[in-house]
Design a protein around this motif. Structure first.
Motif, PDB file in Angstrom:
ATOM      1  N   MET A  94       0.583  -0.999  -0.207  1.00 59.44           N
ATOM      2  CA  MET A  94       0.421   0.028  -0.293  1.00 59.44           C
ATOM      3  C   MET A  94       1.290   1.646  -0.297  1.00 59.44           C
ATOM      4  N   THR A  95       0.877   2.363  -0.659  1.00 59.75           N
ATOM      5  CA  THR A  95       1.719   3.437  -1.098  1.00 59.75           C
ATOM      6  C   THR A  95       0.369   4.337   0.125  1.00 59.75           C
ATOM      7  N   PHE A  96       0.827   4.501   0.862  1.00 62.71           N
ATOM      8  CA  PHE A  96       0.026   5.831   2.328  1.00 62.71           C
ATOM      9  C   PHE A  96       0.403   7.404   1.023  1.00 62.71           C
ATOM     10  N   PRO A  97      -0.318   8.042   1.594  1.00 64.22           N
ATOM     11  CA  PRO A  97      -0.215   9.705   1.450  1.00 64.22           C
ATOM     12  C   PRO A  97       0.590  10.130   1.568  1.00 64.22           C
ATOM     13  N   GLN A  98       1.627  10.966   0.369  1.00 67.29           N
ATOM     14  CA  GLN A  98       2.891  11.819   1.000  1.00 67.29           C
ATOM     15  C   GLN A  98       2.515  12.704   2.501  1.00 67.29           C
ATOM     16  N   GLU A  99       1.520  13.091   2.669  1.00 65.89           N
ATOM     17  CA  GLU A  99       1.065  14.596   3.831  1.00 65.89           C
ATOM     18  C   GLU A  99       1.227  13.314   5.109  1.00 65.89           C
ATOM     19  N   TYR A 100       0.820  12.520   4.851  1.00 71.70           N
ATOM     20  CA  TYR A 100       0.522  10.859   6.527  1.00 71.70           C
ATOM     21  C   TYR A 100       2.049  11.048   6.362  1.00 71.70           C
ATOM     22  N   ILE A 101       2.972  10.051   5.438  1.00 68.57           N
ATOM     23  CA  ILE A 101       3.859   9.603   5.958  1.00 68.57           C
ATOM     24  C   ILE A 101       4.948  11.232   5.908  1.00 68.57           C
ATOM     25  N   ASP A 102       4.879  12.288   6.011  1.00 65.35           N
ATOM     26  CA  ASP A 102       5.314  13.505   5.893  1.00 65.35           C
ATOM     27  C   ASP A 102       4.640  13.593   8.010  1.00 65.35           C
ATOM     28  N   PHE A 103       4.198  13.830   7.836  1.00 63.89           N
ATOM     29  CA  PHE A 103       3.075  14.424   9.496  1.00 63.89           C
ATOM     30  C   PHE A 103       4.184  13.200  10.293  1.00 63.89           C
ATOM     31  N   MET A 104       3.716  11.392   9.818  1.00 63.79           N
ATOM     32  CA  MET A 104       4.749  10.801  10.529  1.00 63.79           C
ATOM     33  C   MET A 104       6.343  10.763  10.990  1.00 63.79           C
ATOM     34  N   VAL A 105       6.845  11.278   9.322  1.00 65.63           N
ATOM     35  CA  VAL A 105       8.208  12.143  10.151  1.00 65.63           C
ATOM     36  C   VAL A 105       8.618  13.244  11.277  1.00 65.63           C
ATOM     37  N   HIS A 106       6.964  13.892  10.854  1.00 69.61           N
ATOM     38  CA  HIS A 106       7.623  14.821  12.298  1.00 69.61           C
ATOM     39  C   HIS A 106       7.070  14.781  14.094  1.00 69.61           C
ATOM     40  N   PHE A 107       6.411  13.662  13.832  1.00 69.86           N
ATOM     41  CA  PHE A 107       6.244  12.950  14.500  1.00 69.86           C
ATOM     42  C   PHE A 107       7.215  12.517  15.650  1.00 69.86           C
ATOM     43  N   HIS A 108       8.033  11.634  15.130  1.00 68.57           N
ATOM     44  CA  HIS A 108       8.577  10.515  16.026  1.00 68.57           C
ATOM     45  C   HIS A 108      10.106  11.071  15.299  1.00 68.57           C
ATOM     46  N   VAL A 146     -10.961   1.101  12.105  1.00 70.01           N
ATOM     47  CA  VAL A 146      -9.994   0.840  10.941  1.00 70.01           C
ATOM     48  C   VAL A 146      -9.407   0.690  10.243  1.00 70.01           C
ATOM     49  N   LEU A 147      -9.846   2.229  10.184  1.00 70.99           N
ATOM     50  CA  LEU A 147      -8.594   3.537   9.365  1.00 70.99           C
ATOM     51  C   LEU A 147      -7.233   3.540   9.850  1.00 70.99           C
ATOM     52  N   ILE A 148      -7.181   3.424  11.176  1.00 71.99           N
ATOM     53  CA  ILE A 148      -6.241   3.624  11.722  1.00 71.99           C
ATOM     54  C   ILE A 148      -5.489   2.357  11.162  1.00 71.99           C
ATOM     55  N   GLN A 149      -6.357   1.307  11.203  1.00 73.67           N
ATOM     56  CA  GLN A 149      -5.262  -0.321  10.897  1.00 73.67           C
ATOM     57  C   GLN A 149      -4.854   0.094   9.796  1.00 73.67           C
ATOM     58  N   GLN A 150      -5.792   0.191   8.999  1.00 74.83           N
ATOM     59  CA  GLN A 150      -5.563   0.839   6.847  1.00 74.83           C
ATOM     60  C   GLN A 150      -4.482   1.695   6.903  1.00 74.83           C
ATOM     61  N   LEU A 151      -3.905   2.825   8.002  1.00 70.48           N
ATOM     62  CA  LEU A 151      -2.814   3.556   8.456  1.00 70.48           C
ATOM     63  C   LEU A 151      -1.381   3.121   9.184  1.00 70.48           C
ATOM     64  N   GLY A 152      -1.694   1.760   9.217  1.00 68.58           N
ATOM     65  CA  GLY A 152      -0.153   0.672   9.040  1.00 68.58           C
ATOM     66  C   GLY A 152      -0.295   0.764  10.429  1.00 68.58           C
ATOM     67  N   LEU A 153      -1.121   1.149  11.324  1.00 72.97           N
ATOM     68  CA  LEU A 153      -0.815   1.600  12.873  1.00 72.97           C
ATOM     69  C   LEU A 153      -1.662   0.676  13.766  1.00 72.97           C
ATOM     70  N   SER A 168       2.638  -1.602   9.917  1.00 74.27           N
ATOM     71  CA  SER A 168       3.136  -1.686   8.712  1.00 74.27           C
ATOM     72  C   SER A 168       4.719  -2.019   8.923  1.00 74.27           C
ATOM     73  N   ASN A 169       5.734  -3.034   7.971  1.00 76.53           N
ATOM     74  CA  ASN A 169       6.758  -2.439   8.044  1.00 76.53           C
ATOM     75  C   ASN A 169       6.861  -1.711   6.688  1.00 76.53           C
ATOM     76  N   GLN A 170       5.659  -1.974   6.083  1.00 70.45           N
ATOM     77  CA  GLN A 170       5.653  -0.847   4.760  1.00 70.45           C
ATOM     78  C   GLN A 170       5.798   0.719   4.561  1.00 70.45           C
ATOM     79  N   LEU A 171       4.592   0.936   5.700  1.00 69.04           N
ATOM     80  CA  LEU A 171       5.238   2.313   6.463  1.00 69.04           C
ATOM     81  C   LEU A 171       6.290   2.811   7.484  1.00 69.04           C
ATOM     82  N   LEU A 172       6.740   1.688   7.862  1.00 68.03           N
ATOM     83  CA  LEU A 172       8.052   2.339   8.692  1.00 68.03           C
ATOM     84  C   LEU A 172       8.752   2.362   7.755  1.00 68.03           C
ATOM     85  N   GLU A 173       9.260   1.390   6.535  1.00 62.70           N
ATOM     86  CA  GLU A 173      10.247   1.629   5.656  1.00 62.70           C
ATOM     87  C   GLU A 173      10.573   3.620   4.919  1.00 62.70           C
ATOM     88  N   GLN A 174       8.261   3.640   4.621  1.00 62.10           N
ATOM     89  CA  GLN A 174       8.949   4.545   3.707  1.00 62.10           C
ATOM     90  C   GLN A 174       9.027   5.611   4.700  1.00 62.10           C
TER      91      GLN A 174
END
Length: 175
Positions: free
Chosen positions: A1-15, A80-87, A118-124
């Motif tokens: 699954m490809t996650f929205p770029q904004e979500y990835i950026d959110f996660m990067v700044h959050f962590h 369910v959406l939280i799970q789909q977002l890899g959390l 999600s390993n995919q989310l973590l890698e992204q």
């Protein structure tokens, strides 16, 4: 699954740099694009989670508690959406409950890591953090006033202008 770029950026700044204000800005713009009328959107829940961390870190326990409780309600109704977002939604809700208890007891802020399953989310996220030259899973730098008190640093000219224009329109409608 490809996650929205904004979500990835959110996660990067959050962590990464723990710039919760930036997390809010990134996801708010995205939410307005994809689900703006839905105040119970999963994106709003994640925004509120970042905002609660921002308030808690600054010692604004009342603001942190109020915002975190709203985030909990939204996230719990969007598991369910939280799970789909890899959390891991169950673990995230457990973390939020624990954070609420800490805030109620006026415990000092501690950095929070979202339970990525999600390993995919973590890698992204790791790849994006390298692109932004930002470390992954840093503890919050409580001495960095540019991040801790970022709302005081920002240029509010546009916000003030928009509010004044809205007031003027309301005045014009009344007349």
């Amino acid at each position: 699954m490809t996650f929205p770029q904004e979500y990835i950026d959110f996660m990067v700044h959050f962590h990464g740099n723990r710039d919760y204000f930036e997390c809010h800005e990134i996801l708010e713009d995205y939410w307005k694009e994809v689900d703006s009328r839905n105040k119970d959107s999963v994106w709003v829940g994640l925004i509120q989670l970042a905002v609660a961390n921002y308030h808690h870190r600054r010692g604004n326990f009342n603001g942190a508690l109020r915002t975190l409780k709203k985030a909990f309600q939204i996230i719990s109704s969007n598991e369910v959406l939280i799970q789909q977002l890899g959390l891991d939604s169950n673990l995230l809700l457990t973390q939020i409950r624990a954070r609420v208890a800490d805030i109620e007891k006026r415990h000092e802020y501690q950095s929070m890591n979202l339970p990525i399953q999600s390993n995919q989310l973590l890698e992204q996220c790791k790849k994006r953090s390298q692109e932004l030259q930002m470390a992954w899973l840093l503890e919050s730098d409580l001495t960095n006033n540019q991040i801790v008190h970022r709302h005081k640093e920002r240029d509010r000219t546009n916000v003030i202008e928009e509010r004044n224009q809205a007031k003027q329109k309301k005045t014009n409608r009344r007349q």
